[in-house]
Design a protein around this motif. Structure first.
Motif, PDB file in Angstrom:
ATOM      1  N   ALA A   1      33.696  46.067  30.514  1.00 31.63           N
ATOM      2  CA  ALA A   1      32.803  47.180  29.911  1.00 31.63           C
ATOM      3  C   ALA A   1      33.341  48.432  30.426  1.00 31.63           C
ATOM      4  O   ALA A   1      33.305  49.454  29.187  1.00 31.63           O
ATOM      5  CB  ALA A   1      31.560  46.831  30.367  1.00 31.63           C
ATOM      6  N   ARG A   2      33.594  48.954  31.425  1.00 31.44           N
ATOM      7  CA  ARG A   2      33.799  50.352  31.897  1.00 31.44           C
ATOM      8  C   ARG A   2      35.270  50.529  30.991  1.00 31.44           C
ATOM      9  O   ARG A   2      35.113  51.940  30.444  1.00 31.44           O
ATOM     10  CB  ARG A   2      33.711  50.336  33.186  1.00 31.44           C
ATOM     11  N   THR A   3      36.138  49.901  31.122  1.00 31.29           N
ATOM     12  CA  THR A   3      37.511  50.321  30.327  1.00 31.29           C
ATOM     13  C   THR A   3      37.276  50.114  29.012  1.00 31.29           C
ATOM     14  O   THR A   3      37.985  51.039  28.418  1.00 31.29           O
ATOM     15  CB  THR A   3      38.491  48.995  30.605  1.00 31.29           C
ATOM     16  N   ARG A   4      36.463  49.529  28.132  1.00 31.94           N
ATOM     17  CA  ARG A   4      36.056  49.690  26.922  1.00 31.94           C
ATOM     18  C   ARG A   4      35.398  50.910  26.541  1.00 31.94           C
ATOM     19  O   ARG A   4      35.773  51.538  25.495  1.00 31.94           O
ATOM     20  CB  ARG A   4      35.391  48.592  26.421  1.00 31.94           C
ATOM     21  N   VAL A   5      34.537  51.374  27.462  1.00 35.08           N
ATOM     22  CA  VAL A   5      33.716  52.940  27.127  1.00 35.08           C
ATOM     23  C   VAL A   5      34.825  53.650  27.413  1.00 35.08           C
ATOM     24  O   VAL A   5      34.839  54.607  26.467  1.00 35.08           O
ATOM     25  CB  VAL A   5      33.099  52.992  28.220  1.00 35.08           C
ATOM     26  N   ILE A   6      35.656  53.798  28.303  1.00 38.44           N
ATOM     27  CA  ILE A   6      36.994  54.864  28.616  1.00 38.44           C
ATOM     28  C   ILE A   6      37.754  54.913  27.361  1.00 38.44           C
ATOM     29  O   ILE A   6      37.876  55.836  26.871  1.00 38.44           O
ATOM     30  CB  ILE A   6      37.675  54.622  29.915  1.00 38.44           C
ATOM     31  N   LYS A   7      38.199  53.690  26.736  1.00 48.79           N
ATOM     32  CA  LYS A   7      39.071  53.667  25.716  1.00 48.79           C
ATOM     33  C   LYS A   7      38.174  54.004  24.321  1.00 48.79           C
ATOM     34  O   LYS A   7      39.144  54.833  23.587  1.00 48.79           O
ATOM     35  CB  LYS A   7      39.509  52.084  25.397  1.00 48.79           C
ATOM     36  N   SER A   8      37.065  53.867  24.174  1.00 51.59           N
ATOM     37  CA  SER A   8      36.514  54.317  23.026  1.00 51.59           C
ATOM     38  C   SER A   8      36.307  55.999  23.200  1.00 51.59           C
ATOM     39  O   SER A   8      36.483  56.581  22.013  1.00 51.59           O
ATOM     40  CB  SER A   8      35.005  53.884  23.112  1.00 51.59           C
ATOM     41  N   LEU A   9      35.990  56.388  24.280  1.00 45.64           N
ATOM     42  CA  LEU A   9      35.938  57.759  24.344  1.00 45.64           C
ATOM     43  C   LEU A   9      37.179  58.589  24.124  1.00 45.64           C
ATOM     44  O   LEU A   9      37.363  59.466  23.530  1.00 45.64           O
ATOM     45  CB  LEU A   9      35.455  58.258  25.809  1.00 45.64           C
ATOM     46  N   ILE A  10      38.487  57.890  24.531  1.00 48.41           N
ATOM     47  CA  ILE A  10      39.789  58.396  24.222  1.00 48.41           C
ATOM     48  C   ILE A  10      39.890  58.454  22.862  1.00 48.41           C
ATOM     49  O   ILE A  10      40.646  59.281  22.177  1.00 48.41           O
ATOM     50  CB  ILE A  10      40.660  57.614  25.014  1.00 48.41           C
ATOM     51  N   LYS A  11      39.844  57.074  22.097  1.00 46.07           N
ATOM     52  CA  LYS A  11      39.547  57.078  20.697  1.00 46.07           C
ATOM     53  C   LYS A  11      39.161  57.946  19.824  1.00 46.07           C
ATOM     54  O   LYS A  11      39.413  58.800  18.936  1.00 46.07           O
ATOM     55  CB  LYS A  11      39.128  55.583  20.302  1.00 46.07           C
ATOM     56  N   LEU A  12      37.807  58.394  20.412  1.00 45.34           N
ATOM     57  CA  LEU A  12      37.286  59.328  19.677  1.00 45.34           C
ATOM     58  C   LEU A  12      37.583  60.899  20.026  1.00 45.34           C
ATOM     59  O   LEU A  12      37.673  61.677  18.642  1.00 45.34           O
ATOM     60  CB  LEU A  12      35.633  59.555  20.485  1.00 45.34           C
ATOM     61  N   ALA A  13      38.122  61.135  21.054  1.00 45.76           N
ATOM     62  CA  ALA A  13      39.040  62.246  21.305  1.00 45.76           C
ATOM     63  C   ALA A  13      40.084  62.597  20.454  1.00 45.76           C
ATOM     64  O   ALA A  13      40.366  63.478  19.765  1.00 45.76           O
ATOM     65  CB  ALA A  13      39.200  62.360  22.666  1.00 45.76           C
ATOM     66  N   ASN A  14      40.874  61.435  20.195  1.00 46.38           N
ATOM     67  CA  ASN A  14      42.270  61.369  19.541  1.00 46.38           C
ATOM     68  C   ASN A  14      41.869  61.687  18.096  1.00 46.38           C
ATOM     69  O   ASN A  14      42.867  62.117  17.506  1.00 46.38           O
ATOM     70  CB  ASN A  14      42.937  60.139  19.881  1.00 46.38           C
ATOM     71  N   LYS A  15      40.942  60.780  17.643  1.00 42.13           N
ATOM     72  CA  LYS A  15      40.499  61.007  15.920  1.00 42.13           C
ATOM     73  C   LYS A  15      39.948  62.391  15.621  1.00 42.13           C
ATOM     74  O   LYS A  15      40.300  62.801  14.556  1.00 42.13           O
ATOM     75  CB  LYS A  15      39.930  59.866  15.690  1.00 42.13           C
ATOM     76  N   ASN A  16      38.880  62.836  16.458  1.00 38.45           N
ATOM     77  CA  ASN A  16      38.105  63.950  16.079  1.00 38.45           C
ATOM     78  C   ASN A  16      38.045  65.014  17.085  1.00 38.45           C
ATOM     79  O   ASN A  16      37.202  65.658  16.784  1.00 38.45           O
ATOM     80  CB  ASN A  16      36.604  63.062  16.039  1.00 38.45           C
ATOM     81  N   GLY A  17      38.880  65.013  18.029  1.00 38.04           N
ATOM     82  CA  GLY A  17      38.961  66.043  18.783  1.00 38.04           C
ATOM     83  C   GLY A  17      39.806  67.307  18.743  1.00 38.04           C
ATOM     84  O   GLY A  17      40.530  67.000  17.532  1.00 38.04           O
ATOM     85  N   ILE A  18      39.600  68.215  19.112  1.00 39.14           N
ATOM     86  CA  ILE A  18      40.390  69.459  19.145  1.00 39.14           C
ATOM     87  C   ILE A  18      40.989  69.719  20.256  1.00 39.14           C
ATOM     88  O   ILE A  18      40.220  70.115  21.517  1.00 39.14           O
ATOM     89  CB  ILE A  18      39.578  70.702  18.468  1.00 39.14           C
ATOM     90  N   ARG A  19      42.264  69.838  20.490  1.00 34.95           N
ATOM     91  CA  ARG A  19      43.007  69.845  21.830  1.00 34.95           C
ATOM     92  C   ARG A  19      43.470  71.366  22.248  1.00 34.95           C
ATOM     93  O   ARG A  19      43.939  72.001  21.298  1.00 34.95           O
ATOM     94  CB  ARG A  19      44.181  68.650  21.956  1.00 34.95           C
ATOM     95  N   ASN A  20      42.961  71.838  23.450  1.00 33.73           N
ATOM     96  CA  ASN A  20      43.590  72.966  24.113  1.00 33.73           C
ATOM     97  C   ASN A  20      44.211  72.547  25.393  1.00 33.73           C
ATOM     98  O   ASN A  20      43.474  72.767  26.223  1.00 33.73           O
ATOM     99  CB  ASN A  20      42.318  73.968  24.053  1.00 33.73           C
ATOM    100  N   GLY A  21      45.240  72.456  25.544  1.00 34.29           N
ATOM    101  CA  GLY A  21      45.811  72.274  26.633  1.00 34.29           C
ATOM    102  C   GLY A  21      45.521  70.547  27.005  1.00 34.29           C
ATOM    103  O   GLY A  21      45.660  69.733  26.306  1.00 34.29           O
ATOM    104  N   THR A  22      44.851  70.549  28.241  1.00 34.04           N
ATOM    105  CA  THR A  22      44.347  69.179  28.694  1.00 34.04           C
ATOM    106  C   THR A  22      43.253  68.986  28.193  1.00 34.04           C
ATOM    107  O   THR A  22      42.649  67.707  28.712  1.00 34.04           O
ATOM    108  CB  THR A  22      44.880  68.837  30.215  1.00 34.04           C
TER     109      THR A  22
END
Length: 220
Positions: free
Chosen positions: A146-167
């Motif tokens: 479950a913990r890994t699925r949460v982390i993966k979902s947060l990363i997926k949200l970041a990749n698709k809907n986030g704006i990156r500035n450095g790290t």
């Protein structure tokens, strides 16, 4: 409209005359946040492209519990499956915020595919990508904790809907915690525990309605 359509991946290989033809058969519609665009199991009649705002695609169990399948933002398209195979919608669609969508009815959409191989190929590739995503999700639910699925979902949200500035990736939170937990396939208490853990380690920070994810600390 033409300038926007030229930047949509589905139409990126078309010339101005083709884009003008598409623009002439499309309509732009505004929807308030929370509007149901279509329901699972109803017949499909419209293909959509997100002009601005965001849309969630989801299914609902007989118990009323939702499962979010995809999130779409500006430039993304959806609703083609039911128009292609003539069967009822496989999922429901709802706006997550005030949104403007470009709509194309079934007749014009099918004519578009018939007359433009580039668009047909893009549609096929998109459907293949979604099938691969579905296969990956089934794998995640079967083999990941479950913990890994949460982390993966947060990363997926970041990749698709986030704006990156450095790290640092800043994500506008369109989903509430219940919806994020549904997307990850975990119970809400598990999601909240992971979020608290990330906050303590300063991997995750909140700035008003936005969430900031520090990739460097996440990888560390």
């Amino acid at each position: 409209m033409i300038d926007f359509l030229s930047k949509v991946p589905l139409f990126s290989n078309l010339n101005n005359d083709q884009l003008t033809s598409i623009s002439n058969i499309c309509s732009k519609k505004s929807f308030r946040s929370g509007t149901i665009l279509f329901h699972e199991k109803e017949l499909g009649s419209v293909f959509y492209i997100v002009f601005n705002g965001s849309v969630k695609i989801y299914t609902k169990a007989t118990t009323g519990e939702e499962k979010i399948l995809s999130l779409f933002k500006s430039g993304d398209s959806f609703g083609e499956l039911s128009l292609i195979d003539g069967k009822p919608r496989s999922a429901s669609a709802q706006t997550l915020e005030d949104s403007v969508l470009i709509a194309l009815d079934a007749k014009h959409f099918l004519e578009l595919l018939k007359n433009n191989f580039d668009i047909s190929l893009c549609i096929m590739r998109e459907l293949c990508n979604r099938l691969r995503d579905t296969n990956q999700h089934v794998y995640d639910l079967t083999f990941l904790d479950a913990r890994t699925r949460v982390i993966k979902s947060l990363i997926k949200l970041a990749n698709k809907n986030g704006i990156r500035n450095g790290t640092i990736i800043t994500i506008k939170m369109m989903l509430n915690y219940d919806e994020v937990s549904q997307m990850a396939g975990v119970q809400k208490p598990i999601l909240m525990q992971v979020i608290r853990d990330f906050q303590e380690k300063e991997i995750l920070m909140f700035d008003g309605p936005a969430m900031k994810l520090d990739l460097a600390k996440l990888r560390g």
